[in-house]
Design an enzyme around this catalytic site. Sequence first.
Site, short mmCIF file in Angstrom:
data_model
loop_
_atom_site.label_atom_id
_atom_site.label_comp_id
_atom_site.label_asym_id
_atom_site.label_seq_id
_atom_site.Cartn_x
_atom_site.Cartn_y
_atom_site.Cartn_z
N GLU A 81 0.81 -1.22 0.00
CA GLU A 81 0.00 0.00 0.00
C GLU A 81 0.85 1.27 0.00
OE1 GLU A 81 -3.89 1.81 2.38
OE2 GLU A 81 -2.76 0.15 3.22
N ASP A 82 2.00 1.24 0.67
CA ASP A 82 2.75 2.47 0.92
C ASP A 82 4.08 2.58 0.18
OD1 ASP A 82 0.72 3.18 2.59
OD2 ASP A 82 1.78 2.72 4.46
#
Length: 253
Positions: A81-82
């Site tokens: 996600e990051d």
Amino acid sequence: MAEEPELTQQQVYDICAKYMNDEHLAFVQKAYDFAAYVHKDQLRKSGEPYIIHPVQVAGILAQLHMDSETVASGYLHDVVEDTKVTLGDINELFGHDVAVIVDGLTKLSKVKYVAHKDELAENHRKMLIAMAKDLRVIMVKLADRLHNMRTLMHMPPEKQRRIAQETLDIFAPLADRLGISTIKWELEDLSLRYLNPQQYHRIASLMNSKRSEREQYIQSAIKDIKRGLADLHIEYEIYGRPKHIYSIYKKNA
């Protein structure tokens, strides 16, 4: 309630070493090394290096004696996600099970909780469990939420209250349903800290001022019960604990 000390990576490794074999330890260390590298330029809201958060999540899971793939997923839960890491990268480097867990966590992070009526909260809990193809997804999610609650002071007040309410409605009951009482109790206490700080600090102050007295009472009661059971020749296990802050609050509410 005393603040939980943050674990170092060495401490997490040492916890794992008490119940994992060398192969599993190497796998967990590999996950940490990878997460530390891909998160190396990222910071948390507190200004601390981002890797501190995955280390704490992995540490919570290690303290629960979760398997090596779950602890590794604790380190890796935010990388897709990051960062620029793909799910395919995770699958190639750490295997199918870890990829499934990380994928499940990425999907759960996109679910928005919008109401806290009892029936809606129950439906939301059921949806989270249904979305998790592997129950270990929920375990990592609970560890993630627990550390986020421990560091919620770095968020704006409005966000603190929203996250605390969501935690009380969704995640504390999920921990209870899975039988993880220690996480349930801490999530409830931390939620109360932000939803009703006056009552939280009042109860915490009273509990701290009488802690030794309460613990002595519990130990005395255990001794009396043991004597009674011994006379009856009954096999048993018995333990006692002081009530946590939220349970006292609920009884007096």
